[in-house]
Design a protein around this motif. Structure first.
Motif, short mmCIF file in Angstrom:
data_model
loop_
_atom_site.label_atom_id
_atom_site.label_comp_id
_atom_site.label_asym_id
_atom_site.label_seq_id
_atom_site.Cartn_x
_atom_site.Cartn_y
_atom_site.Cartn_z
N GLU A 48 0.75 -1.28 0.04
CA GLU A 48 0.00 0.11 -0.06
C GLU A 48 0.84 1.24 -0.02
OE1 GLU A 48 -2.37 -0.46 3.60
OE2 GLU A 48 -4.15 -1.33 2.46
N ASN A 49 2.10 1.24 0.39
CA ASN A 49 2.96 2.29 0.56
C ASN A 49 4.15 2.49 -0.68
OD1 ASN A 49 4.54 0.11 1.29
ND2 ASN A 49 4.83 0.62 3.32
N PHE A 50 3.84 1.89 -1.78
CA PHE A 50 4.59 2.23 -2.97
C PHE A 50 4.19 3.41 -3.81
CE2 PHE A 50 7.34 1.35 -6.57
CZ PHE A 50 8.55 0.69 -5.98
N GLY A 151 5.95 -11.94 17.02
CA GLY A 151 6.40 -10.72 16.61
C GLY A 151 5.74 -9.67 16.67
N GLY A 152 6.47 -8.29 16.96
CA GLY A 152 5.62 -7.19 17.17
C GLY A 152 5.89 -5.91 16.16
N GLY A 153 6.53 -6.40 14.60
CA GLY A 153 6.79 -5.18 13.80
C GLY A 153 5.55 -5.21 13.06
N ASP A 154 6.08 -4.60 11.84
CA ASP A 154 5.01 -4.40 10.83
C ASP A 154 4.58 -5.70 10.09
OD1 ASP A 154 4.32 -1.67 10.69
OD2 ASP A 154 6.37 -1.21 10.00
N THR A 155 5.57 -6.46 9.94
CA THR A 155 5.50 -7.93 9.44
C THR A 155 4.42 -8.71 9.96
OG1 THR A 155 7.66 -7.79 8.32
CG2 THR A 155 6.54 -9.97 8.36
N ALA A 156 5.01 -8.94 11.46
CA ALA A 156 4.03 -9.57 12.44
C ALA A 156 2.47 -9.12 12.19
CB ALA A 156 4.53 -9.49 13.91
N LEU A 179 4.00 -2.82 20.80
CA LEU A 179 4.42 -3.22 19.41
C LEU A 179 5.21 -2.32 18.86
CD1 LEU A 179 0.66 -3.83 18.31
CD2 LEU A 179 2.42 -5.70 18.43
N ARG A 180 6.18 -2.79 18.06
CA ARG A 180 7.14 -2.23 17.27
C ARG A 180 6.52 -1.16 15.98
NH1 ARG A 180 13.26 -3.61 15.43
NH2 ARG A 180 13.23 -4.70 17.65
N ALA A 181 5.60 -1.98 15.57
CA ALA A 181 4.97 -1.74 14.15
C ALA A 181 4.47 -0.22 14.17
CB ALA A 181 3.80 -2.49 13.92
#
Ligand code: NDP
Length: 312
Positions: A48-50, A151-156, A179-181
């Motif tokens: 969504e962010n390209f 995990g707690g990032g954007d991927t998770a 969360l790091r996301a």
């Protein structure tokens, strides 16, 4: 032995962008696609962010478009894996699939990164039987089932959201208490009724007869640890990536995590005529757009290098 001007190793956004620029600069590049043609974006659902895609685009569609754009300008895209390199100024020797030898005047390394695992013996034991590092590849097998994402990032968060549309219930296991996301992803996860976020909880093992039936969870409550079983049918890892740089480590300098070191934000490595682009050299941003940008820079540097060294 086949001799070429420009070799590009890897077929993610960095590799294909380098290929588009190198082809248009008449470097007649040869690109080897590697183990996972299309790279990590193939395991992403919606990008969504390209910039340039107001409605978003699927990872597989974007990679097909990038490949077609590289082919349109004459890139020689080949199926194969580079298995050995010997970098000697302007005569870089490369072995493909353990047999074919090739010599390239310049090399662009765009081999990306691979998913990390927790390092538990049970991950190997249940590989393909309830453990996966690719929600979009394997999520389908867990329709109407219960899964956990680590995990707690954007991927998770992205994986949890994807799985929430397929599964009965999704747990998100986060080792810290936050969360790091990015904020937008956090909001989507926290407001999703199908996702339960379990903070300060980690997986220490898995159990099940013919596949995963549950995970042993270690919960940290105010310094006190408590273990309990969590019934799940599948465990998805989303805890980051390792750069695919091992093959080059005898020649190209890497940092302590294995990311290829480059000079001042350029794709220039310590080896003359060898450039690194995309996630293999980027511990910080790791975005499709930043990978594409570094691929562009690598092709420009490669062209300059060839001009300065009388090879073009
Ligand atoms: P990150 O490095 O951002 O996050 C990894 C997560 O895994 C962290 O929460 C980390 O916890 C956790 N973790 C790491 N090791 C363990 C472990 N052993 N046990 C439990 N948890 C662990 O990786 P991502 O893959 O999420 O993202 C990489 C980059 O790609 C980021 O820049 C991200 O923004 C970007 N990205 C962007 C997307 C988008 O915009 N659509 C989609 C996906 C990724 P801790 O916080 O405690 O270190």
């Amino acid at each position: 032995m086949e001799k070429i001007k420009c070799l590009i190793i890897g077929s993610g956004p960095a590799g294909y962008t380098a290929a588009i620029y190198a082809s248009r600069a008449n470097l007649t590049p040869v690109l080897y696609e590697g183990v996972l043609p299309g790279g990590q974006l193939l395991s992403t659902t919606e990008i969504e962010n390209f910039p340039g895609y107001p409605e978003g685009i699927s990872g597989s569609q974007m990679m097909e478009d990038l490949k077609n754009q590289a082919l349109r300008f004459g890139t020689d895209v080949r199926f194969g894996v580079v298995t050995k390199v010997e970098f000697k100024q302007n005569h870089n020797l490369v072995v493909i699939d353990g047999e074919k030898e090739l010599e390239a005047a310049v090399v662009i390394i765009a081999t990306g990164a691979s998913a990390k695992y927790l390092g538990l013996a049970d991950e190997a034991k249940y590989a393909g039987m309830g453990v996966s590092a690719c929600a979009t590849c394997d999520g389908f097998f867990y329709r109407k089932k219960t899964v956990a994402v680590v995990g707690g990032g954007d991927t998770a968060c992205e994986d949890a959201l994807y799985l929430s549309r397929l599964c009965k219930k999704v747990y998100l296991l986060v080792r810290k208490d936050y969360l790091r996301a990015s904020k937008i992803m956090q909001d989507r996860v926290l407001n999703n009724e199908n996702i339960e976020v379990l903070f300060k909880q980690e997986v220490t093992g898995l159990f099940g007869e013919n596949g995963v039936e549950g995970a042993t969870i270690l919960k940290n409550r105010g310094g006190e640890e408590e273990q309990f079983p969590l019934a799940i049918d599948g465990l998805f890892l989303a805890i980051g990536h390792n750069p695919n740089s091992k093959l080059f480590a005898d020649y190209v300098e890497t940092d302590e995590q294995g990311y290829i070191k480059t000079v001042n934000g350029t794709p220039v490595t310590n080896v003359p005529g060898v450039f690194a682009a995309g996630d293999v050299a980027d511990p910080r941003y790791r975005q499709a757009i930043t990978a594409a940008a570094s691929g562009c820079k690598a092709a420009i540097e490669a062209e300059r290098y060839l001009v300065e060294n009388g090879d073009k």
